[in-house]
Design a protein around this motif. Structure first.
Motif, PDB file in Angstrom:
ATOM      1  N   GLU A 143       0.827  -1.209   0.000  1.00  0.00           N
ATOM      2  CA  GLU A 143       0.000   0.000   0.000  1.00  0.00           C
ATOM      3  C   GLU A 143       0.859   1.257   0.000  1.00  0.00           C
ATOM      4  N   SER A 144       2.018   1.187   0.689  1.00  0.00           N
ATOM      5  CA  SER A 144       2.893   2.367   0.786  1.00  0.00           C
ATOM      6  C   SER A 144       3.497   2.754  -0.564  1.00  0.00           C
ATOM      7  N   LEU A 145       3.577   1.796  -1.490  1.00  0.00           N
ATOM      8  CA  LEU A 145       4.104   2.108  -2.827  1.00  0.00           C
ATOM      9  C   LEU A 145       3.214   3.121  -3.546  1.00  0.00           C
ATOM     10  N   PHE A 146       1.958   3.216  -3.086  1.00  0.00           N
ATOM     11  CA  PHE A 146       0.981   4.084  -3.760  1.00  0.00           C
ATOM     12  C   PHE A 146       0.467   5.176  -2.830  1.00  0.00           C
ATOM     13  N   GLU A 147       1.264   5.558  -1.830  1.00  0.00           N
ATOM     14  CA  GLU A 147       0.761   6.523  -0.843  1.00  0.00           C
ATOM     15  C   GLU A 147       0.525   7.909  -1.448  1.00  0.00           C
ATOM     16  N   HIS A 148       1.104   8.169  -2.613  1.00  0.00           N
ATOM     17  CA  HIS A 148       0.901   9.465  -3.266  1.00  0.00           C
ATOM     18  C   HIS A 148      -0.390   9.507  -4.078  1.00  0.00           C
ATOM     19  N   ILE A 149      -1.055   8.372  -4.239  1.00  0.00           N
ATOM     20  CA  ILE A 149      -2.278   8.328  -5.041  1.00  0.00           C
ATOM     21  C   ILE A 149      -3.459   8.838  -4.214  1.00  0.00           C
ATOM     22  N   GLU A 150      -4.253   9.735  -4.806  1.00  0.00           N
ATOM     23  CA  GLU A 150      -5.433  10.283  -4.126  1.00  0.00           C
ATOM     24  C   GLU A 150      -6.562   9.251  -4.141  1.00  0.00           C
ATOM     25  N   GLY A 151      -7.198   9.058  -2.995  1.00  0.00           N
ATOM     26  CA  GLY A 151      -8.315   8.117  -2.929  1.00  0.00           C
ATOM     27  C   GLY A 151      -7.950   6.863  -2.151  1.00  0.00           C
ATOM     28  N   ARG A 152      -8.874   5.932  -2.089  1.00  0.00           N
ATOM     29  CA  ARG A 152      -8.713   4.756  -1.243  1.00  0.00           C
ATOM     30  C   ARG A 152      -7.968   3.646  -1.974  1.00  0.00           C
ATOM     31  N   VAL A 153      -6.864   3.204  -1.349  1.00  0.00           N
ATOM     32  CA  VAL A 153      -6.037   2.127  -1.895  1.00  0.00           C
ATOM     33  C   VAL A 153      -5.807   1.132  -0.764  1.00  0.00           C
ATOM     34  N   GLU A 154      -6.180  -0.130  -0.970  1.00  0.00           N
ATOM     35  CA  GLU A 154      -5.965  -1.111   0.097  1.00  0.00           C
ATOM     36  C   GLU A 154      -5.728  -2.495  -0.474  1.00  0.00           C
ATOM     37  N   TYR A 155      -4.908  -3.271   0.257  1.00  0.00           N
ATOM     38  CA  TYR A 155      -4.676  -4.664  -0.121  1.00  0.00           C
ATOM     39  C   TYR A 155      -5.873  -5.487   0.356  1.00  0.00           C
ATOM     40  N   GLN A 156      -6.453  -6.276  -0.548  1.00  0.00           N
ATOM     41  CA  GLN A 156      -7.591  -7.123  -0.190  1.00  0.00           C
ATOM     42  C   GLN A 156      -7.178  -8.585  -0.273  1.00  0.00           C
ATOM     43  N   ASP A 157      -7.238  -9.271   0.879  1.00  0.00           N
ATOM     44  CA  ASP A 157      -6.812 -10.668   0.950  1.00  0.00           C
ATOM     45  C   ASP A 157      -7.538 -11.552  -0.053  1.00  0.00           C
ATOM     46  N   GLY A 158      -8.847 -11.353  -0.145  1.00  0.00           N
ATOM     47  CA  GLY A 158      -9.634 -12.216  -1.026  1.00  0.00           C
ATOM     48  C   GLY A 158      -9.213 -12.120  -2.480  1.00  0.00           C
ATOM     49  N   GLN A 159      -8.715 -10.967  -2.873  1.00  0.00           N
ATOM     50  CA  GLN A 159      -8.280 -10.742  -4.260  1.00  0.00           C
ATOM     51  C   GLN A 159      -6.782 -11.006  -4.432  1.00  0.00           C
ATOM     52  N   HIS A 160      -6.034 -11.103  -3.324  1.00  0.00           N
ATOM     53  CA  HIS A 160      -4.558 -11.122  -3.383  1.00  0.00           C
ATOM     54  C   HIS A 160      -4.075  -9.931  -4.208  1.00  0.00           C
ATOM     55  N   ALA A 161      -4.639  -8.772  -3.938  1.00  0.00           N
ATOM     56  CA  ALA A 161      -4.354  -7.619  -4.796  1.00  0.00           C
ATOM     57  C   ALA A 161      -4.473  -6.311  -4.026  1.00  0.00           C
ATOM     58  N   VAL A 162      -3.696  -5.318  -4.498  1.00  0.00           N
ATOM     59  CA  VAL A 162      -3.883  -3.941  -4.076  1.00  0.00           C
ATOM     60  C   VAL A 162      -5.012  -3.380  -4.940  1.00  0.00           C
ATOM     61  N   VAL A 163      -6.081  -2.952  -4.290  1.00  0.00           N
ATOM     62  CA  VAL A 163      -7.282  -2.523  -5.016  1.00  0.00           C
ATOM     63  C   VAL A 163      -7.461  -1.009  -4.871  1.00  0.00           C
ATOM     64  N   PHE A 164      -7.778  -0.365  -5.987  1.00  0.00           N
ATOM     65  CA  PHE A 164      -7.960   1.088  -6.052  1.00  0.00           C
ATOM     66  C   PHE A 164      -9.447   1.377  -6.254  1.00  0.00           C
ATOM     67  N   GLN A 165     -10.022   2.137  -5.326  1.00  0.00           N
ATOM     68  CA  GLN A 165     -11.418   2.519  -5.502  1.00  0.00           C
ATOM     69  C   GLN A 165     -11.510   3.596  -6.593  1.00  0.00           C
ATOM     70  N   LYS A 166     -12.739   4.023  -6.893  1.00  0.00           N
ATOM     71  CA  LYS A 166     -13.009   4.848  -8.081  1.00  0.00           C
ATOM     72  C   LYS A 166     -12.050   6.036  -8.242  1.00  0.00           C
ATOM     73  N   GLU A 167     -11.980   6.887  -7.241  1.00  0.00           N
ATOM     74  CA  GLU A 167     -11.143   8.087  -7.363  1.00  0.00           C
ATOM     75  C   GLU A 167      -9.672   7.707  -7.488  1.00  0.00           C
ATOM     76  N   ALA A 168      -9.262   6.709  -6.714  1.00  0.00           N
ATOM     77  CA  ALA A 168      -7.857   6.273  -6.746  1.00  0.00           C
ATOM     78  C   ALA A 168      -7.505   5.658  -8.094  1.00  0.00           C
ATOM     79  N   THR A 169      -8.440   4.938  -8.691  1.00  0.00           N
ATOM     80  CA  THR A 169      -8.207   4.351 -10.019  1.00  0.00           C
ATOM     81  C   THR A 169      -7.940   5.448 -11.040  1.00  0.00           C
ATOM     82  N   GLU A 170      -8.756   6.478 -11.008  1.00  0.00           N
ATOM     83  CA  GLU A 170      -8.583   7.585 -11.963  1.00  0.00           C
ATOM     84  C   GLU A 170      -7.237   8.274 -11.754  1.00  0.00           C
ATOM     85  N   ASP A 171      -6.851   8.460 -10.485  1.00  0.00           N
ATOM     86  CA  ASP A 171      -5.577   9.119 -10.197  1.00  0.00           C
ATOM     87  C   ASP A 171      -4.396   8.237 -10.607  1.00  0.00           C
TER      88      ASP A 171
END
Length: 203
Positions: A143-171
């Motif tokens: 998650e810290s690799l993307f701390e400069h990205i605006e919006g919600r960014v979180e690692y989700q266990d079920g996805q085994h992935a860092v997931v970007f919500q709408k605003e964060a995806t656009e950024d």
């Protein structure tokens, strides 16, 4: 360019651009091969020939060209280079681990995203994600690799992935910049139909 891998020849310079491309590649689909008393090589295999041709052009003398592996897969390998020991060190414990001091530039992030990322399309936009099973025990680090990205960014266990919500995806997509050849569909925020159309152009 194969003759350049002999020890009595000069190695091509690893430019900042090439270093960032290779960083993203090794974070993603590529692997590093250590060789006895020779410099390591980096190799990648995938079905996306468009991307590998872009990679071949960018790596220039370092690339040993794109080869067809079978009906669906293509591969690219580099020549050996002493600078690649940096990437070989990622495997010291037996499996690939990102170094603690890793940082992402738009280019390295873009290449990693092309390999191990993607858009989960919804009806009218989408959520970006980076899959990382090998680092699933280091969620705060990822998650810290993307701390400069605006919006919600979180690692989700079920996805085994860092997931970007709408605003964060656009950024994120804006920060990474233009899509890489063959992976334009992973930048698509125009809904599922357009995503499938762009993906169909590649496959």
């Amino acid at each position: 360019g194969g003759h350049l891998s002999h020890s009595d020849c000069e190695y091509p310079d690893i430019t900042d651009e090439i270093r960032e491309i290779l960083k993203g590649l090794v974070m993603g689909d590529a692997w590093v091969m250590n060789r006895d008393r020779k410099s390591p090589i980096i190799a990648v295999e995938m079905i996306n020939r468009h991307f590998l041709e872009w990679l071949d052009a960018r790596l220039d003398l370092l690339s040993m060209a794109v080869e067809r592996r079978d009906e669906t897969k293509f591969a690219l390998g580099t020549m050996g280079h002493p600078d690649f020991h940096y990437f070989a060190d990622w495997y010291r414990g037996g499996e690939k681990r990102f170094p603690e001091d890793l940082d992402l530039t738009p280019l390295s992030a873009k290449v990693w995203y092309a390999c191990d990322g993607g858009i989960q399309p919804t009806e009218n936009r989408g959520r970006a994600m980076f899959y990382s099973v090998n680092e699933s025990d280091r969620q705060a680090f990822l998650e810290s690799l993307f701390e400069h990205i605006e919006g919600r960014v979180e690692y989700q266990d079920g996805q085994h992935a860092v997931v970007f919500q709408k605003e964060a995806t656009e950024d994120l997509l804006s920060w990474m910049g233009e899509p890489l050849p063959g992976f334009e569909y992973k930048w698509c925020l125009k809904g599922r139909d357009e995503y499938e159309r762009l993906k169909g152009e590649v496959w």
